[in-house]
Design a protein around this motif. Structure first.
Motif: not given
Lengths: 327, 426
Positions: B96-111, B132-137
């Motif tokens: 297990a690699d992360e401190p919590q279970s909330q699915p990551s919404k961060s888009p991942t980009v191939a190398a 609009r209270g959106i985090d563009p990241a």
């Protein structure tokens, strides 16, 4: 209503105006007997006589200088500079005198004069018959500069320019003369100077341009439409005064602005439009403002490949707009 | 004949994986289901088993490279078989690699993709994201170089504004809202790097922890309080039972099961602590799933004891020690890491007596059990030596106020102090 070329629209407007108001006079090099080197004034001297359609000496400073004098004294001269490239001998008269008389006389005198001049390249005109000179005059307070992009606008803007109480420069693209055709109403109408025209609504990229480039931009927009890129086109029509509201509206709407003109890049109208957007619509911009313009080389070359390389073409506009849409 | 092995999907929101380490090299023979390699994702690390028996013919993606799910990563030469591309057998998640279970919404980009424009936002994007209270990241950029465009923000915002429109009819599910609290991100202070310094690249665990911590601290208004708890009775009970317990149950009896049971009781008393912030609403969680922060040599992770309210001390002891053991061996599954509704941190194990824990958002609170220390305390009108422990609570002040938080920690205190040598653990 009749379908006319851009050139015919100008000629018929001159005819209609000459008939309407006998204070109007047309003069310039070869505008009378010959009917102008492009035949814009063909038949006018026959109809209105040598007193109103006058062949002038080959001396631009004198043409404009006497036009200013005539205007101050109550006529409404419409002098022609045969090629806008040759306007420079008259620049002292235009900038120092015509533009300033109203200011200098505290509003007592005005110069209701319209200087017509063919401009632009892509017609194998080489160094002395291809220039775009609008930016020189757009810099000067006291002058108005209009550049129609269609036969319809050619009529409405010319009539409005003649109606105007102050000096107006009216530039006609040589390549537009016979290539652009369109419906032109028979009756007189005016297009307000300083009002841009939204040629085509779109949502991804705004192209701001004027004159011949409007038709090129429309072609580019057709091509891009097939690729799913929706292009908005704003025809400035007047480059001084600029329609700031319309410029900001389209910039805010799409957030991506492509400024197109054939005139050289540096110091061109594109720079002024870009500055207005940067000053007043920065927080709507989703991409850097892009300028597509003639290169900063001393003049239009004669060699056809080099001339083509200089010219802004529908293909170059398409490419620039596509790149901007994808940014 | 060669069979191609593809990068497996190791979690529903995972779009790419990094080759952690090849366990086999070209020419090695492998049995079916034998581990081929270790894959790291931002959610779990897993060993990928061989889908067939054969010989490693080619390794297509080297250690450390990141590729999208479904990318061929190696070929196994199979005796007499046909060339085919088969998804690998279910990967067994190992770390297990992360401190919590909330699915990551961060888009991942191939190398391999050009992501040069990621993180660079136009004025329009910044303005709209702010309005609009959106985090563009958190958005997937469709522009050049992965740039987040104005239209990306607008469509994210549209989706955000009318989420219920697409919800199926029978049981409309409450829509999860992105927290609207985040607005402007301030860039961090740049590090000063001197010549003798060395740079240590971030591993996936570190990256995820960093992202979660920043997000929690920037979006959740943390409030904090602490109570002192007299656990003299608990200490005596554990001392009395621990040998027998170990012999009978096979696991050690620690203080954590008692703490978790007290927390469960407090969560029942103050249900708003067993909740999640949802932008314009509060999600009251039905299940009580308690996450336990556990330190491993790869970093902090938080495995979850599901339905902790249905377990007694023995059940909690076994469940927590199983999770901790598997966490340290890198054998946790995705399920072990997901679904937490509250977190308990046994900070006492590190020797502290007071901590200010960071909330595991979107949970509402995190409570710590500090070191149990003997202290002179006033009991009645006398000074006595008692075993004391501090219990610290960080809570999301948007959801609960000090009164509820106080009631919550007081319940824990009362529960723990009620334990005596005679308390039954069954």
């Amino acid at each position: 209503m009749a379908v006319m070329t851009y050139l015919e629209a100008i000629r018929e407007t001159l005819r209609q105006e000459l008939r309407r108001d006998d204070r109007i006079i047309v003069y310039g090099e070869d505008v009378g007997v010959r009917g102008g080197v492009f035949r814009v004034t063909e038949g006018l001297q026959a109809e209105f006589g040598e007193q109103r359609v006058i062949d002038s000496p080959l001396a631009e400073a004198a043409i404009i200088g006497t036009a200013i004098g005539a205007a101050v004294n109550g006529l409404r001269p419409v002098p022609e500079i045969q090629f806008s490239d040759f306007i420079f001998p008259a620049i002292n008269q235009i900038v120092q005198e015509a533009a300033r008389i109203r200011y200098r006389s505290n509003g007592t005198f005005g110069v209701p004069m319209v200087i017509r001049a063919p401009f632009g390249g892509g017609v194998h005109g080489a160094l002395y018959h291809s220039q775009s000179v609008e930016a020189f005059f757009a810099h000067v307070p006291g002058l108005k500069v209009v550049i129609p992009s269609t036969p319809y606008d050619a009529k409405g803007l010319l009539a409005a320019a003649i109606q105007d109480e102050d000096p107006v420069l009216y530039f006609e693209h040589k390549a537009a003369y016979r290539s652009l055709k369109g419906d032109v109403p028979d009756e007189r109408y005016l297009i307000p100077i300083g009002k841009a025209d939204l040629k085509r609504p779109g949502k991804h990229v705004s192209i701001i341009t004027y004159g011949l480039m409007v038709s090129y931009a429309l072609k580019a927009a057709e091509t891009l439409d097939k690729e799913g890129i929706s292009v908005e086109i704003l025809d400035l029509r007047s480059i001084r005064p600029l329609d700031v509201e319309a410029i900001l509206d389209t910039a805010k709407k799409t957030g991506k602005v492509l400024m197109v003109h054939e005139d050289n890049l540096t110091g061109g109208i594109g720079g002024e439009v870009s500055a207005l957007i940067a000053e007043h619509a920065l927080f709507y911009l989703d991409a850097p403002i892009v300028r597509l313009a003639g290169p900063d080389v001393p003049a239009m070359p004669y060699s056809p490949p080099l001339e083509h390389a200089f010219m802004v073409t529908p293909e170059k506009i398409t490419e620039a707009a596509r790149k901007l849409a994808k940014f | 004949m060669a069979q191609t092995v593809l990068m497996p999907q190791l979690g529903e929101s995972v779009t790419e994986g990094t080759i952690g380490q090849w366990l086999k090299k070209v020419g090695d023979a492998v049995d079916k289901y034998e581990s081929l390699l270790e894959v790291l994702t931002d959610k779990v690390n897993a060993e990928v088993p061989a889908p067939v028996a054969g010989t490693i013919a080619k390794i297509l993606v080297e250690n450390g490279q990141t590729v999208p799910i479904g990318t061929p990563i190696c070929e196994i030469e199979v005796q007499g078989g046909q060339t085919e591309t088969a998804p690998v057998a279910d990967a067994e998640p190992v770390q297990a690699d992360e401190p919590q279970s909330q699915p990551s919404k961060s888009p991942t980009v191939a190398a391999e993709t050009d992501d040069g424009q990621r993180g660079r936002y136009s004025p329009a994007v910044r303005r709209l994201a702010h309005e609009r209270g959106i985090d563009p990241a958190l958005l997937t950029g469709t522009g050049a170089g992965g740039r987040v465009t104005r239209d990306d923000v607008l469509s994210a915002s549209d989706a955000h504004e009318k989420p219920t429109a697409t919800v199926a009819a029978p049981t409309p599910k409450p829509a999860a809202h992105e927290s609207t609290a985040v607005a402007a991100m301030v860039p961090g202070a740049p590090a000063v790097i001197d010549e003798e310094d060395t740079l240590q690249p971030l591993n996936n665990v570190r990256k995820v922890i960093a992202e979660r911590m920043v997000r929690s601290k920037q979006t959740v208004p943390h409030a904090w309080l602490m109570v002192e708890v007299d656990v003299t009775g608990l200490v005596a009970l554990r001392t009395k039972l621990k040998e027998e317990f170990k012999a009978r149950e096979g696991v050690s009896l620690t203080f954590m099961p008692f703490m978790i049971r007290a927390v469960v009781s407090a969560l029942r008393t103050v249900p708003s602590m067993n909740a999640q912030w949802n932008g314009d609403s509060i999600v009251m969680k039905k299940r009580i799933n308690v996450g336990m922060a556990a330190a491993t040599d790869r970093g902090l992770i938080v495995p979850v004891i599901k339905d902790a309210d249905q377990k007694n001390i023995v059940g909690l002891a076994k469940a927590s020690q199983d999770l901790v053991k598997r966490a340290r061996n890198g054998r946790l599954t995705m399920d072990d890491l997901s679904g937490g509704t509250f977190t308990v941190d046994n900070t006492g194990a590190v020797g502290t007596v007071l901590t200010y824990p960071v909330i595991n958002a979107p949970e509402v609170g995190i409570v710590t059990m500090e070191s149990i220390v003997k202290r002179p305390v006033v009991v009645g009108d006398m000074i006595a030596i008692r075993s004391m422990v501090n219990v610290c609570l960080s809570f999301d002040h948007r959801v609960v106020d000090g009164a509820e938080a106080g009631q919550f920690v007081t319940t824990i205190k009362t529960e723990l102090e009620a334990i005596t040598q005679e308390t039954s653990i069954y």
